[in-house]
Scaffold this active site. Structure first.
Site, mmCIF file in Angstrom:
data_model
loop_
_atom_site.group_PDB
_atom_site.id
_atom_site.type_symbol
_atom_site.label_atom_id
_atom_site.label_comp_id
_atom_site.label_asym_id
_atom_site.label_seq_id
_atom_site.Cartn_x
_atom_site.Cartn_y
_atom_site.Cartn_z
ATOM 1 N N LYS A 42 0.083 12.913 26.238
ATOM 2 C CA LYS A 42 -0.048 13.411 24.962
ATOM 3 C C LYS A 42 0.837 14.943 24.799
ATOM 4 O O LYS A 42 1.226 15.267 24.044
ATOM 5 C CB LYS A 42 -1.264 13.770 24.448
ATOM 6 C CG LYS A 42 -2.395 12.734 24.417
ATOM 7 C CD LYS A 42 -3.811 13.078 23.891
ATOM 8 C CE LYS A 42 -4.734 11.777 23.933
ATOM 9 N NZ LYS A 42 -6.101 12.550 23.978
ATOM 10 N N GLY A 43 1.038 15.524 26.067
ATOM 11 C CA GLY A 43 1.493 16.943 26.177
ATOM 12 C C GLY A 43 2.964 16.995 25.718
ATOM 13 O O GLY A 43 3.379 18.012 25.237
ATOM 14 N N ASP A 102 4.940 18.701 37.540
ATOM 15 C CA ASP A 102 4.193 19.441 38.426
ATOM 16 C C ASP A 102 4.519 19.064 39.926
ATOM 17 O O ASP A 102 5.232 19.258 40.667
ATOM 18 C CB ASP A 102 2.566 19.636 37.824
ATOM 19 C CG ASP A 102 1.735 20.224 38.560
ATOM 20 O OD1 ASP A 102 2.089 20.742 39.678
ATOM 21 O OD2 ASP A 102 0.508 20.769 37.919
ATOM 22 N N LYS A 130 7.462 23.108 37.682
ATOM 23 C CA LYS A 130 6.869 23.966 38.457
ATOM 24 C C LYS A 130 6.888 23.410 39.816
ATOM 25 O O LYS A 130 6.043 22.858 40.509
ATOM 26 C CB LYS A 130 5.185 23.802 38.039
ATOM 27 C CG LYS A 130 4.195 25.039 38.926
ATOM 28 C CD LYS A 130 2.803 24.736 38.612
ATOM 29 C CE LYS A 130 2.261 25.184 36.920
ATOM 30 N NZ LYS A 130 0.876 24.813 36.883
ATOM 31 N N ASP A 158 -2.236 21.270 28.215
ATOM 32 C CA ASP A 158 -3.685 21.554 27.889
ATOM 33 C C ASP A 158 -4.606 21.701 28.924
ATOM 34 O O ASP A 158 -4.190 21.472 30.217
ATOM 35 C CB ASP A 158 -4.251 19.939 27.187
ATOM 36 C CG ASP A 158 -4.529 18.973 28.251
ATOM 37 O OD1 ASP A 158 -5.753 18.369 28.303
ATOM 38 O OD2 ASP A 158 -3.620 18.581 28.806
ATOM 39 N N ARG A 164 -3.375 22.697 23.076
ATOM 40 C CA ARG A 164 -2.101 22.083 22.874
ATOM 41 C C ARG A 164 -1.564 22.389 21.688
ATOM 42 O O ARG A 164 -0.132 22.334 21.471
ATOM 43 C CB ARG A 164 -2.342 20.212 22.769
ATOM 44 C CG ARG A 164 -2.912 19.660 23.830
ATOM 45 C CD ARG A 164 -2.810 18.135 23.600
ATOM 46 N NE ARG A 164 -3.680 17.341 24.768
ATOM 47 C CZ ARG A 164 -3.054 16.842 25.688
ATOM 48 N NH1 ARG A 164 -1.763 17.147 26.054
ATOM 49 N NH2 ARG A 164 -3.553 16.044 26.602
#
Length: 179
Positions: A42-43, A102, A130, A158, A164
């Site tokens: 969803k991000g 990430d 990151k 989130d 979000r």
């Protein structure tokens, strides 16, 4: 600033400016290719929406839902596809649109999957990178911002499905995710 945050890491204005720059970069490579932009739910929804509006050339959009975190602050290392694409990728130039890279495990899995499905090309576009947490040798092809190893939320990212909707990227207070 939201009271659950330590600081604002990237302002709404900086995000929008960088998205315009990324769209110009993508135009150079993809304006004649009608790429399939794959939003990772969803991000990446806010990022994909703003980015594709700034990409003033033909493209298609589709969505995948994947999970390796659940409601945890740490990845399980296992990538599960919760919702697959509706559009075939064979012979297509695919842009995987992510909110954050990430560990790199999810993105590596998705790139391999698209290649297995015979995509013509596969590149990754991420708002946030990151690299300090990377567990693979993967580097996104297009990146909005390289960020430090802090727990961030906002603009799609989130913690346990919260934050979000913040229009900026902020650093979450440690006591909220260390329990």
């Amino acid at each position: 600033m939201h009271p659950d945050l330590e600081e604002i890491l990237i302002s709404e204005e900086k995000i929008q400016q960088r998205i315009k720059e990324l769209a110009k970069e993508l135009r150079k490579e993809y304006s004649e290719k009608n790429p399939l932009c794959v939003c990772i739910l969803k991000g990446a929804v806010p990022f994909m929406a703003d980015l594709t509006r700034a990409m003033d050339f033909p493209l298609q959009m589709d969505y995948m839902a994947v999970s390796s975190y659940g409601n945890s602050a740490e990845t399980s290392g296992v990538v599960r596809i919760l919702k697959d694409l509706d559009t075939p990728v064979e012979g297509r130039d695919v842009l995987i649109i992510e909110d954050i890279v990430d560990t790199g495990l999810t993105l590596r899995h998705l790139i391999t999957l698209m290649k297995t499905r015979k995509a013509k090309s596969v590149k990754a576009v991420t708002l946030l990178d990151k690299p300090d947490r990377r567990q693979t040798d993967l580097t996104p092809d297009y990146c909005g911002f390289v960020i430090p190893n802090k727990y961030i939320v906002g603009y799609g990212t989130d913690f346990a499905e919260r934050y979000r909707n913040l229009p900026y990227i902020g650093v979450l207070k440690k006591e909220l995710y260390q329990s």
